[in-house]
Design a protein around this motif. Sequence first.
Motif, PDB file in Angstrom:
ATOM      1  N   LEU A 141      53.961  71.799 105.453  1.00 30.24           N
ATOM      2  CA  LEU A 141      55.036  71.106 105.204  1.00 30.24           C
ATOM      3  C   LEU A 141      56.052  71.408 106.428  1.00 30.24           C
ATOM      4  O   LEU A 141      56.495  70.596 107.158  1.00 30.24           O
ATOM      5  CB  LEU A 141      55.540  71.306 103.891  1.00 30.24           C
ATOM      6  CG  LEU A 141      57.001  70.550 103.648  1.00 30.24           C
ATOM      7  CD1 LEU A 141      56.529  69.153 103.421  1.00 30.24           C
ATOM      8  CD2 LEU A 141      57.534  71.088 102.353  1.00 30.24           C
ATOM      9  N   SER A 225      59.856  72.408  97.757  1.00 28.07           N
ATOM     10  CA  SER A 225      59.399  71.299  98.328  1.00 28.07           C
ATOM     11  C   SER A 225      58.085  71.150  98.425  1.00 28.07           C
ATOM     12  O   SER A 225      57.298  70.323  98.079  1.00 28.07           O
ATOM     13  CB  SER A 225      59.961  70.969  99.744  1.00 28.07           C
ATOM     14  OG  SER A 225      61.393  70.677  99.594  1.00 28.07           O
ATOM     15  N   LYS A 229      55.578  68.767  95.566  1.00 30.82           N
ATOM     16  CA  LYS A 229      54.529  67.923  96.407  1.00 30.82           C
ATOM     17  C   LYS A 229      53.295  68.060  95.948  1.00 30.82           C
ATOM     18  O   LYS A 229      52.389  66.834  95.519  1.00 30.82           O
ATOM     19  CB  LYS A 229      54.620  67.892  97.849  1.00 30.82           C
ATOM     20  CG  LYS A 229      53.957  66.883  98.466  1.00 30.82           C
ATOM     21  CD  LYS A 229      53.819  67.028 100.040  1.00 30.82           C
ATOM     22  CE  LYS A 229      52.787  66.287 100.879  1.00 30.82           C
ATOM     23  NZ  LYS A 229      52.735  66.640 102.190  1.00 30.82           N
ATOM     24  N   GLU A 234      54.950  63.178  96.569  1.00 33.01           N
ATOM     25  CA  GLU A 234      56.217  63.009  97.281  1.00 33.01           C
ATOM     26  C   GLU A 234      57.262  62.650  96.805  1.00 33.01           C
ATOM     27  O   GLU A 234      58.298  62.748  97.042  1.00 33.01           O
ATOM     28  CB  GLU A 234      55.663  62.206  98.555  1.00 33.01           C
ATOM     29  CG  GLU A 234      54.488  62.784  99.457  1.00 33.01           C
ATOM     30  CD  GLU A 234      54.151  61.933 100.654  1.00 33.01           C
ATOM     31  OE1 GLU A 234      54.972  60.693 100.885  1.00 33.01           O
ATOM     32  OE2 GLU A 234      53.335  62.186 101.487  1.00 33.01           O
ATOM     33  N   GLU A 253      66.197  71.332  99.536  1.00 26.32           N
ATOM     34  CA  GLU A 253      65.053  70.579  99.258  1.00 26.32           C
ATOM     35  C   GLU A 253      65.085  69.106  99.690  1.00 26.32           C
ATOM     36  O   GLU A 253      63.993  68.706 100.009  1.00 26.32           O
ATOM     37  CB  GLU A 253      65.134  70.937  97.706  1.00 26.32           C
ATOM     38  CG  GLU A 253      64.087  72.355  97.349  1.00 26.32           C
ATOM     39  CD  GLU A 253      63.938  72.020  95.717  1.00 26.32           C
ATOM     40  OE1 GLU A 253      63.130  71.171  95.142  1.00 26.32           O
ATOM     41  OE2 GLU A 253      64.688  72.518  95.032  1.00 26.32           O
ATOM     42  N   SER A 257      62.417  67.606 102.205  1.00 24.33           N
ATOM     43  CA  SER A 257      61.349  66.748 101.696  1.00 24.33           C
ATOM     44  C   SER A 257      61.358  65.218 101.997  1.00 24.33           C
ATOM     45  O   SER A 257      60.355  64.586 102.562  1.00 24.33           O
ATOM     46  CB  SER A 257      61.508  66.717 100.032  1.00 24.33           C
ATOM     47  OG  SER A 257      60.955  68.036  99.525  1.00 24.33           O
ATOM     48  N   CYS A 260      60.779  64.905 105.674  1.00 22.04           N
ATOM     49  CA  CYS A 260      59.316  65.016 106.047  1.00 22.04           C
ATOM     50  C   CYS A 260      58.440  63.594 105.594  1.00 22.04           C
ATOM     51  O   CYS A 260      57.356  63.161 106.328  1.00 22.04           O
ATOM     52  CB  CYS A 260      58.684  66.139 105.283  1.00 22.04           C
ATOM     53  SG  CYS A 260      56.761  66.571 105.520  1.00 22.04           S
ATOM     54  N   HIS A 261      58.610  63.104 104.471  1.00 23.24           N
ATOM     55  CA  HIS A 261      58.266  62.194 103.870  1.00 23.24           C
ATOM     56  C   HIS A 261      58.657  60.676 104.010  1.00 23.24           C
ATOM     57  O   HIS A 261      57.808  59.666 104.040  1.00 23.24           O
ATOM     58  CB  HIS A 261      57.731  62.439 102.442  1.00 23.24           C
ATOM     59  CG  HIS A 261      57.296  63.574 102.095  1.00 23.24           C
ATOM     60  ND1 HIS A 261      57.878  64.434 101.248  1.00 23.24           N
ATOM     61  CD2 HIS A 261      56.376  64.125 102.646  1.00 23.24           C
ATOM     62  CE1 HIS A 261      57.108  65.500 100.979  1.00 23.24           C
ATOM     63  NE2 HIS A 261      56.222  65.541 101.983  1.00 23.24           N
ATOM     64  N   MET A 265      62.944  61.942  97.317  1.00 23.95           N
ATOM     65  CA  MET A 265      62.174  62.921  96.800  1.00 23.95           C
ATOM     66  C   MET A 265      62.228  62.932  95.385  1.00 23.95           C
ATOM     67  O   MET A 265      61.106  62.973  94.716  1.00 23.95           O
ATOM     68  CB  MET A 265      62.730  64.314  97.053  1.00 23.95           C
ATOM     69  CG  MET A 265      62.061  65.399  96.664  1.00 23.95           C
ATOM     70  SD  MET A 265      63.060  66.865  96.834  1.00 23.95           S
ATOM     71  CE  MET A 265      61.901  68.123  96.164  1.00 23.95           C
TER      72      MET A 265
END
Length: 590
Positions: A141, A225, A229, A234, A253, A257, A260-261, A265
């Motif tokens: 991550l 996180s 996940k 996600e 958090e 998250s 990243c995605h 979240m």
Amino acid sequence: MSASTQDAPQAKAAAHPSLQVYDTLTKKKRPFETVEPGKVGVYLCGPTVYDKAHIGHMVGPVIFDCIKRYLSHCGYKVFWVVNITDVDDKLIKKANERGITMLEVAEENIQDYNDNLAALGVDQIDAFPRATDCMDEIVALVESLVERGFAYASEGDVYFDVGKDREYGKLSNRTVDALQGDGGGQAERKRHAADFALWKGAKPGEPSWPSPWGDGRPGWHIECSAMSKKLLGETFDIHGGGLDLVFPHHENEVAQSECCHGKPMVTYWAHNGLLRSDPSAGKIGGKSDRDGADTAGDADATGDASAGGKMSRSKGAGGLAELIGRQGGERIRFFLLRTHYRSTVLFSEPAIEEAGVGLDTFYRFFKRYERVTGSSFYALSAPKSREAGAIAAGQCNLLDRVAELRTKFLAAMDDDFNTGGAIGELFELARVLNKHCDDAGLETKEAAGRDLEAFRTATKTLKELASVLGVFIEPPASAAGGGELLGQVMQLVIDLRAESRKAKNFAVADAIRDGLKPTGIVLEDRAGGTEWEGGDADALEGVMQMLIELRATSRQNKDFATADALRDRLTAIGVTIEDRPGGAEWTAAS
């Protein structure tokens, strides 16, 4: 639109027809919609296991245990995760102080935490991921955030760049410009004071794991996180925790998250109120049990988590196992559920004892149910779902009233899991059942026919709704000490008193009454028999001393029938009285 949520929102499953859940992010109640039809993923931030658990650690688990029970009752398949932070500055410090490994400190306190959860009836948790078991996911991550430009390496550390997330601060309503970070050497390695650590370079002698940036260990926020996940995906449905975690933990958090995605979240952020020792004191347990070394700041979202003299472990907030021993797990659970989960809970032992008085209402009813029906309330097979527990209208006045109260109970739970309101309906249900018992004379005649059958059916509803709250699942161990043995001794006392009154041996009956007063136990004579309630921490010892003195007085008065009956009945339940030069002593078979 922020880079963290640039993708289109995921489609949600159809909303629950009546359930409304408050979301900290949007700051309003919304209809409950799930990511996947019929399924709910729940994540609750668990403890940092550097020391024994205190009662503050139990607030979230008790609440979310109840939430899962209710969602399951509504037909959802719920998967609930509670993480364990088993690598942390405080764990390392504690291990060094004690001369043992960090793992040994963690294992000892995880066992204590689990024991306390069990005592409070928290048994719905599906997974307990540990940070040390998720290092591959954590490193992956962090790598992804570096690759996407949201994080940067600096002298063996890796930091999240808050300036790259245009939505940073949305959960706690804070701006990056208003944030201040930590000082010292760490500040020199960061681009902005508010940047927070995703990975910390290893220090000599500390536990560490390999990474592309060198050996080290994760920051606090990235652990959750990665674990959420791994187990929930996600995007998942509910993320819980105390209000003190809104900032910085949950803010960080959601930032890492979503960056990243590229998608939300969590659908609902559910934060429980804090437990305080009194109106002017701080929350029990201190500031998230963290030292703030990897955060941008430490104030909570409401600005009052550190108000007053907060009750931290260093100031004596521990001793949960001892508290459970004094008060009993069910009593503490009931105390925590009496208020809405988003409200502040004022903690004191007298307040827990007050909750115990309320519980006695139900315990007395359960004894009455057994006298009337000849079977245990705890053996009742209650409906397991919302649909199965529905009561058809028009059967009789009692069941119509019970159906009405059941509807109100469910409506309270549908209103953002309002356990306080639901408990109020449970008390009213007990009152209605007791009134039916009185009006129908179920204890004064051979109970049969429609009145008895309606009574049984209505009591099943009480069992159904109590199970949603996680109470009255099993007969409680006595909080006053002695447990099952105290119950057996008290039945002996009640029988002996009844026989003495019948034989007009009022000296013995009065001695029992007077001897019980110092123990806090009260006898109550009812149409169906005598019941007992109350008792302080030394109740069993006090009752036994009363019986020893009664036996000695009876022998002195040549009332050998009473003295022999006492000896024989105590022997039958495994208690032996031994006469010694310094006085009689009692022992119980193990």
